[in-house]
Enzyme design. Structure first.
Site, PDB file in Angstrom:
ATOM      1  N   SER A 104       0.847  -1.169   0.023  1.00 45.29           N
ATOM      2  CA  SER A 104       0.002   0.026   0.130  1.00 45.29           C
ATOM      3  C   SER A 104       0.978   1.318   0.069  1.00 45.29           C
ATOM      4  CB  SER A 104      -1.059  -0.001   1.225  1.00 45.29           C
ATOM      5  OG  SER A 104      -1.783   0.817   1.067  1.00 45.29           O
ATOM      6  N   ASP A 246      -2.364   6.405  -3.292  1.00 45.71           N
ATOM      7  CA  ASP A 246      -1.346   5.642  -2.641  1.00 45.71           C
ATOM      8  C   ASP A 246      -0.598   4.533  -3.654  1.00 45.71           C
ATOM      9  OD1 ASP A 246      -3.396   4.150  -2.280  1.00 45.71           O
ATOM     10  OD2 ASP A 246      -2.670   3.309  -0.193  1.00 45.71           O
ATOM     11  N   ASP A 248      -0.935   1.255  -3.681  1.00 51.78           N
ATOM     12  CA  ASP A 248      -2.012   0.121  -4.323  1.00 51.78           C
ATOM     13  C   ASP A 248      -3.315   0.709  -4.790  1.00 51.78           C
ATOM     14  OD1 ASP A 248      -2.925   0.502  -1.786  1.00 51.78           O
ATOM     15  OD2 ASP A 248      -3.567  -1.601  -1.596  1.00 51.78           O
ATOM     16  N   ASP A 250      -5.958   2.078  -3.255  1.00 54.33           N
ATOM     17  CA  ASP A 250      -7.284   1.759  -2.557  1.00 54.33           C
ATOM     18  C   ASP A 250      -7.565   3.172  -1.503  1.00 54.33           C
ATOM     19  OD1 ASP A 250      -5.216   1.702  -0.363  1.00 54.33           O
ATOM     20  OD2 ASP A 250      -5.861  -0.227   0.323  1.00 54.33           O
TER      21      ASP A 250
END
EC number: 5.4.2.10
Length: 452
Positions: A104, A246, A248, A250
């Site tokens: 992440s 960010d 990833d 999400d």
């Protein structure tokens, strides 16, 4: 052994804490546990596997795929895609399991493994505990039951995942983005292709930064944890707003046309009002966490929207939403879950919905976000302490009690161990920023002395 699973999967320094052997073992354990739970009953299991662009994701992906296939699971490799894309594809393809390799917003040396159950939802805590237990049993010597011959899993690439996910994002937008100029900071991460494509197809004029991942530069001075470059780019290009993801993708944070930050609470407030206006905010309720700014709570009360607060972590927000049928929830960090269209926080979808509200109303994102006033809030991360003793320390409890008496009804204190990093978070809100800083600093010092 301490619990491997945090609030967002298993995470650590790749090839040190998180090794290829661990990734393979966890994947085999997940396959066995889900088989025991009856998830695969009556059919040959299928898993969707994706990753962010980290260099370590290449060998960890190979390990995960090998583990799943060796356990008799067919694997669809979707390549570099955001976490919410892997969750979406797991659901829409009817897969039994999804696996995302990402840390992440963490720095490049870290990586992580997170699992999704059938439908694209994060695994329940008890399933994660069982996977960890089975993994540990076999790591210390108990042999796996292994299929042979035609029983082993087959592996193929699923290149259609990119277009299928982008098409889904466009299909759920309430209106187009024509006339908007938007700067996108992709954090050199998993959304570097997806997000620009989606915003462009939706009609926006886009400028991209942080969209050239090389495996080593993810989250490096860019993205939702480093907004300075986005702020400068929005002003330089005269954009209507900026969107930051960010690693990833999400989560989503934003910047208004003046370069000021729009945080997750404000984004959640804007989307909540838009959804209520369209009649899709079920029970006129939004779910947030205990970390949400007090100003968000006051704004929702003023607008007649009920606020339900969950523990920190988008998985706990999602659990509350699913249990009671709520449609919207999120975190101050920018994890926003729109449950009718996603099973996890989706930064690209969130950014699109925010931009759609700007386009629909003709108001600036600054005007829209002014529905709530952020009260001064100070967050200090205290590293290198024993986060497991936060709730047991008498010294900390005394210090927190004193701080709460000092702040009275105009503020609050929250101490919590991070679920993804080895640190304790100290959060203080107060009507006055200097008081908030003073109290937070004192509490951080007590955390260091009591838990160091």
């Amino acid at each position: 052994m301490g619990r491997l699973f945090g609030t967002d999967g298993v995470r650590g320094v790749a090839n040190a804490d998180l090794t290829a052997e661990m990734a393979l073992g966890l994947s085999v354990a997940a396959a066995h546990v889900l088989a025991e739970a009856g998830t695969f009953e009556g059919h040959r299991p299928v898993a969707v596997v994706g990753r962010d662009p980290r260099a370590s994701g290449e060998f960890l992906e190979a390990a995960v795929v090998a583990g799943l296939a060796s356990a008799g699971v067919d694997v669809l490799k979707v390549g570099v895609l955001p976490t919410p894309a892997v969750a979406y594809l797991t659901g829409v393809l009817g897969a039994d399991l999804g696996v995302m390799l990402s840390a992440s917003h963490n720095a490049m040396p870290d990586n992580g493994v997170k699992f999704f159950a059938r439908g694209g939802h994060k695994l329940a805590d008890e399933l994660e505990d069982r996977i960890e237990s089975v993994y540990e049993e076999h790591r210390t010597g108990a042999p796996w039951t292994r299929p042979t011959g035609s029983g082993v899993g087959r592996v193929r690439s699923y290149d259609e995942g990119f277009d299928r996910y982008v098409a889904h994002l466009i299909a759920v937008l309430p209106n187009r983005l024509d006339g908007l100029k938007i700067v996108l900071d992709e954090a050199h991460g998993a959304a570097a292709r997806v997000s620009p494509e989606a915003f462009a197809r939706a009609g926006a004029e886009i400028v991209t930064i942080g969209a050239e991942p090389d495996g080593l530069n993810i989250n490096d001075g860019c993205g939702s944890t480093h907004l300075d470059k986005l702020k400068a780019a929005v002003i330089e290009h005269g954009a209507d707003l900026g969107i930051a993801h960010d690693g990833d993708a999400d989560r989503c944070l934003a910047v208004d046309h003046t370069g000021d930050e729009i945080d997750g609470d404000q984004i959640l407030a804007v989307i909540a009002l838009a959804m209520r206006e369209r009649g899709v905010l079920r029970s006129d309720t939004v779910v947030a966490t205990v970390m949400s700014n007090l100003g968000f709570k006051l704004a929702m009360e003023r607008e007649g929207i009920q606020l339900v607060q969950a523990a920190v972590g988008d998985r706990y927000v999602l659990e509350e939403m699913k249990e009671h049928g709520y449609a919207l929830g999120g975190e101050q960090s920018g994890h926003v879950i729109i449950l009718d269209h996603a099973t996890t926080g989706d930064g690209t979808l969130t950014g699109l919905m925010l931009a759609a509200r700007v386009a629909e109303t003709g108001r600036t994102v600054r005007e829209l976000a002014s529905v709530m006033e952020r009260l001064p809030q100070v967050l200090i991360n205290v590293p290198d302490v024993d986060r497991s003793r936060v709730s047991d320390s008498a010294e900390l409890a005394t210090a927190v009690g004193e701080a709460e008496r000092e702040l009275g009804a105009t503020g609050r204190v929250l101490l919590r161990p991070s679920g993804t990093e080895p640190l304790v978070r100290v959060m203080v809100e107060a009507a006055d920023i200097d008081q908030a800083r003073s109290v937070a600093g004192r509490l951080a010092d007590v955390v260091k002395s009591a838990l160091g």
